[in-house]
Scaffold this motif. Structure first.
Motif, mmCIF file in Angstrom:
data_model
loop_
_atom_site.group_PDB
_atom_site.id
_atom_site.type_symbol
_atom_site.label_atom_id
_atom_site.label_comp_id
_atom_site.label_asym_id
_atom_site.label_seq_id
_atom_site.Cartn_x
_atom_site.Cartn_y
_atom_site.Cartn_z
ATOM 1 N N THR A 115 50.512 43.770 39.072
ATOM 2 C CA THR A 115 50.227 43.080 40.333
ATOM 3 C C THR A 115 48.833 42.465 40.316
ATOM 4 O O THR A 115 48.492 41.691 41.202
ATOM 5 C CB THR A 115 50.317 44.052 41.524
ATOM 6 O OG1 THR A 115 49.405 45.128 41.292
ATOM 7 C CG2 THR A 115 51.722 44.593 41.697
ATOM 8 N N PHE A 116 48.042 42.842 39.308
ATOM 9 C CA PHE A 116 46.698 42.284 39.167
ATOM 10 C C PHE A 116 46.665 41.478 37.877
ATOM 11 O O PHE A 116 47.392 41.799 36.922
ATOM 12 C CB PHE A 116 45.649 43.402 39.132
ATOM 13 C CG PHE A 116 45.989 44.524 38.190
ATOM 14 C CD1 PHE A 116 45.524 44.531 36.883
ATOM 15 C CD2 PHE A 116 46.781 45.580 38.612
ATOM 16 C CE1 PHE A 116 45.834 45.568 36.009
ATOM 17 C CE2 PHE A 116 47.093 46.632 37.744
ATOM 18 C CZ PHE A 116 46.619 46.615 36.449
ATOM 19 N N PRO A 117 45.852 40.422 37.801
ATOM 20 C CA PRO A 117 45.801 39.612 36.579
ATOM 21 C C PRO A 117 45.425 40.451 35.375
ATOM 22 O O PRO A 117 44.539 41.303 35.461
ATOM 23 C CB PRO A 117 44.721 38.564 36.884
ATOM 24 C CG PRO A 117 44.586 38.559 38.368
ATOM 25 C CD PRO A 117 44.938 39.932 38.838
ATOM 26 N N HIS A 118 46.111 40.224 34.250
ATOM 27 C CA HIS A 118 45.868 41.017 33.043
ATOM 28 C C HIS A 118 44.416 40.901 32.589
ATOM 29 O O HIS A 118 43.850 41.829 32.037
ATOM 30 C CB HIS A 118 46.809 40.573 31.923
ATOM 31 C CG HIS A 118 46.692 41.420 30.680
ATOM 32 N ND1 HIS A 118 47.022 42.754 30.660
ATOM 33 C CD2 HIS A 118 46.239 41.125 29.431
ATOM 34 C CE1 HIS A 118 46.803 43.246 29.447
ATOM 35 N NE2 HIS A 118 46.326 42.288 28.690
ATOM 36 N N SER A 119 43.803 39.752 32.866
ATOM 37 C CA SER A 119 42.421 39.517 32.429
ATOM 38 C C SER A 119 41.406 39.868 33.513
ATOM 39 O O SER A 119 40.253 39.481 33.441
ATOM 40 C CB SER A 119 42.251 38.038 32.050
ATOM 41 O OG SER A 119 42.520 37.221 33.179
ATOM 42 N N GLY A 216 35.997 39.730 31.373
ATOM 43 C CA GLY A 216 36.128 39.650 29.919
ATOM 44 C C GLY A 216 36.652 40.936 29.316
ATOM 45 O O GLY A 216 36.774 41.963 29.979
ATOM 46 N N GLU A 217 36.936 40.868 28.025
ATOM 47 C CA GLU A 217 37.415 42.036 27.299
ATOM 48 C C GLU A 217 36.320 43.104 27.282
ATOM 49 O O GLU A 217 35.126 42.794 27.252
ATOM 50 C CB GLU A 217 37.778 41.642 25.859
ATOM 51 C CG GLU A 217 38.544 42.711 25.106
ATOM 52 C CD GLU A 217 39.015 42.211 23.736
ATOM 53 O OE1 GLU A 217 39.134 43.053 22.838
ATOM 54 O OE2 GLU A 217 39.235 41.001 23.584
ATOM 55 N N LYS A 218 36.741 44.362 27.296
ATOM 56 C CA LYS A 218 35.778 45.467 27.290
ATOM 57 C C LYS A 218 34.849 45.362 26.091
ATOM 58 O O LYS A 218 35.295 45.071 24.983
ATOM 59 C CB LYS A 218 36.521 46.803 27.187
ATOM 60 C CG LYS A 218 37.100 47.315 28.473
ATOM 61 C CD LYS A 218 37.498 48.762 28.231
ATOM 62 C CE LYS A 218 38.496 49.244 29.227
ATOM 63 N NZ LYS A 218 38.962 50.593 28.881
ATOM 64 N N ILE A 284 25.258 49.140 26.874
ATOM 65 C CA ILE A 284 25.015 48.930 28.299
ATOM 66 C C ILE A 284 26.217 48.149 28.829
ATOM 67 O O ILE A 284 26.407 46.983 28.466
ATOM 68 C CB ILE A 284 23.701 48.171 28.563
ATOM 69 C CG1 ILE A 284 22.513 48.995 28.057
ATOM 70 C CG2 ILE A 284 23.547 47.876 30.056
ATOM 71 C CD1 ILE A 284 21.163 48.314 28.206
ATOM 72 N N LEU A 285 27.033 48.806 29.634
ATOM 73 C CA LEU A 285 28.282 48.200 30.096
ATOM 74 C C LEU A 285 28.134 47.485 31.439
ATOM 75 O O LEU A 285 28.975 46.685 31.813
ATOM 76 C CB LEU A 285 29.373 49.272 30.195
ATOM 77 C CG LEU A 285 29.665 50.035 28.898
ATOM 78 C CD1 LEU A 285 30.801 51.025 29.105
ATOM 79 C CD2 LEU A 285 29.995 49.087 27.756
ATOM 80 N N MET A 286 27.084 47.810 32.173
ATOM 81 C CA MET A 286 26.841 47.093 33.423
ATOM 82 C C MET A 286 26.314 45.696 33.120
ATOM 83 O O MET A 286 25.732 45.455 32.062
ATOM 84 C CB MET A 286 25.815 47.829 34.283
ATOM 85 C CG MET A 286 26.246 49.182 34.776
ATOM 86 S SD MET A 286 25.047 49.783 35.992
ATOM 87 C CE MET A 286 25.084 51.528 35.661
ATOM 88 N N ALA A 316 31.860 46.660 33.865
ATOM 89 C CA ALA A 316 30.906 46.072 34.814
ATOM 90 C C ALA A 316 31.424 46.003 36.240
ATOM 91 O O ALA A 316 30.648 45.811 37.180
ATOM 92 C CB ALA A 316 30.540 44.663 34.337
ATOM 93 N N ASN A 317 32.738 46.129 36.431
ATOM 94 C CA ASN A 317 33.315 45.956 37.763
ATOM 95 C C ASN A 317 32.969 47.128 38.675
ATOM 96 O O ASN A 317 32.779 48.253 38.214
ATOM 97 C CB ASN A 317 34.832 45.787 37.672
ATOM 98 C CG ASN A 317 35.208 44.561 36.869
ATOM 99 O OD1 ASN A 317 34.509 43.551 36.904
ATOM 100 N ND2 ASN A 317 36.297 44.638 36.127
#
Length: 363
Positions: A115-119, A216-218, A284-286, A316-317
């Motif tokens: 239900t959410f965009p794959h990307s 973006g990709e992880k 650093i993922l943020m 980052a989300n």
């Protein structure tokens, strides 16, 4: 319940063909699972809110085949063939073969959609693997009339864990515990269980608005991230902290103490990222906008005495969590002050949900 109780027996008189469709949601951990042992066993317990709107719907169609020497399947996402998904599913099938003996008897067509965009940057492994596990387990339930509803859901959670650890927390709701914890008698490293204690009205219908900072990709896969905990200098302290925070949450949920809830949830999110920043190699993922959003939330909470808070996955989300009675004011705050930090202004409104559902079956 020991792992041996999920071993599958051999079945005769298999149906020629059939299909099952399940939907299963994602979930957001409040106490984070980070670090695992062999066979997808968590290094510490975790607890999560089951989501409602961010979900995967999967149809598994199966047709009996002549040769039984290998796995046979094809995978589609939104009606488009996805061969790059096959290695992960092949690994999953190998892990669960002792628990579903019929896997090599059939060719499977796996059709899935989110239900959410794959990307969108929302992890689809929890919802996707739990939906797939539910479809496969439904075949076994068709073959074995002695399977109870309670055993069914535990085994689906057990199977889902072998595909993606956090997937075992998506089958039920609204709050699920995974990992052995001394104060939660039924808790297990093998599957998720519904949170068994009293939950205050403050935590009913809780909202989660997901701000998509980076689609973006992880930067680093979950598997790599978990493995970095093996030699981490602060690993043992982190695992002890998770146990302590889960113990504290039991009283928080009982009393409705939103202030303590905020402290635990935000601390857990920042600790997860601190573990990544202090591992070797380090990450650093943020993103800068993640920090902008966090500071805006802190300022808003101080100014208004709101009970809004944030949590983060390994990315980052930002998940913005807030009680139902603040829905209108917090959404206004998000639209006025936080949307500017989202990629293309995108965010997803979600709330607590109650797990996976069987949609259709055809035998």
């Amino acid at each position: 319940m020991l792992e041996e109780q999920f071993i599958s027996k051999e079945y005769n008189n298999l149906p020629e063909k059939g299909s099952f469709t399940w939907s299963s949601p994602s979930n957001i951990a409040l106490v984070k699972y980070w670090g695992k042992k062999e066979n997808q066993i968590p290094a510490n317990p975790s607890i999560s809110f089951t989501l409602n709107n961010c979900k995967t719907t999967t149809t598994v169609s199966f047709t009996k085949k002549e040769r039984k020497d290998n796995f046979s399947f094809e995978v589609y996402l939104d009606n488009e063939k996805k061969d790059d998904f096959k290695p992960k599913i092949e690994t999953f099938f190998k892990r669960i073969l002792p628990h579903l003996s019929f896997l090599k008897d059939y060719h499977f067509k796996i059709e899935t959609s989110n239900t959410f965009p794959h990307s969108s940057g929302i992890a689809s492994s929890a919802s996707g693997m739990s939906a797939l596990a539910a479809c496969l387990m439904s075949i076994e339930k068709e073959l074995n009339s002695e399977i109870t509803d309670e055993y069914f859901i535990k085994k689906v959670s057990f199977l889902a864990r072998l595909g993606s650890g956090s997937a075992c927390r998506s089958l039920e709701g609204d709050i699920v515990v995974w990992g052995k914890h001394d104060e939660i008698e039924e808790s297990s490293d093998l599957f998720g269980v519904n949170y068994p204690f009293k939950v205050h009205q403050n935590f009913k219908n809780y909202n989660d608005t997901i701000l998509l900072v980076d689609k973006g990709e992880k930067q680093v896969s979950s598997t790599v991230g978990h493995n970095l905990m093996h030699n981490h200098p602060f690993a043992e302290q982190r695992f002890a902290q998770a146990h302590k925070n889960l113990s504290t949450l039991i009283n928080v949920f009982k009393t409705g103490d939103l202030k303590s809830f905020i402290e635990i949830v935000e601390s857990e999110a920042l600790t997860l990222h601190a573990m990544m920043m202090t591992s070797m190699p380090y990450f650093i993922l943020m993103k800068p906008n993640t920090l902008e959003i966090i500071n805006k939330i802190w300022a808003y909470r101080k100014e208004t005495n709101s009970k809004v808070c944030f949590t983060l996955d390994a990315g980052a989300n930002v998940h913005v969590l807030y009680p139902e009675n603040e829905t209108e004011s917090v959404l206004e705050f998000i639209n006025n002050e936080l949307v500017a930090y989202c990629q293309n202004g995108h965010y997803i409104c979600d709330r607590i949900g109650f797990g996976a559902k069987l949609i259709t079956h055809l035998i």
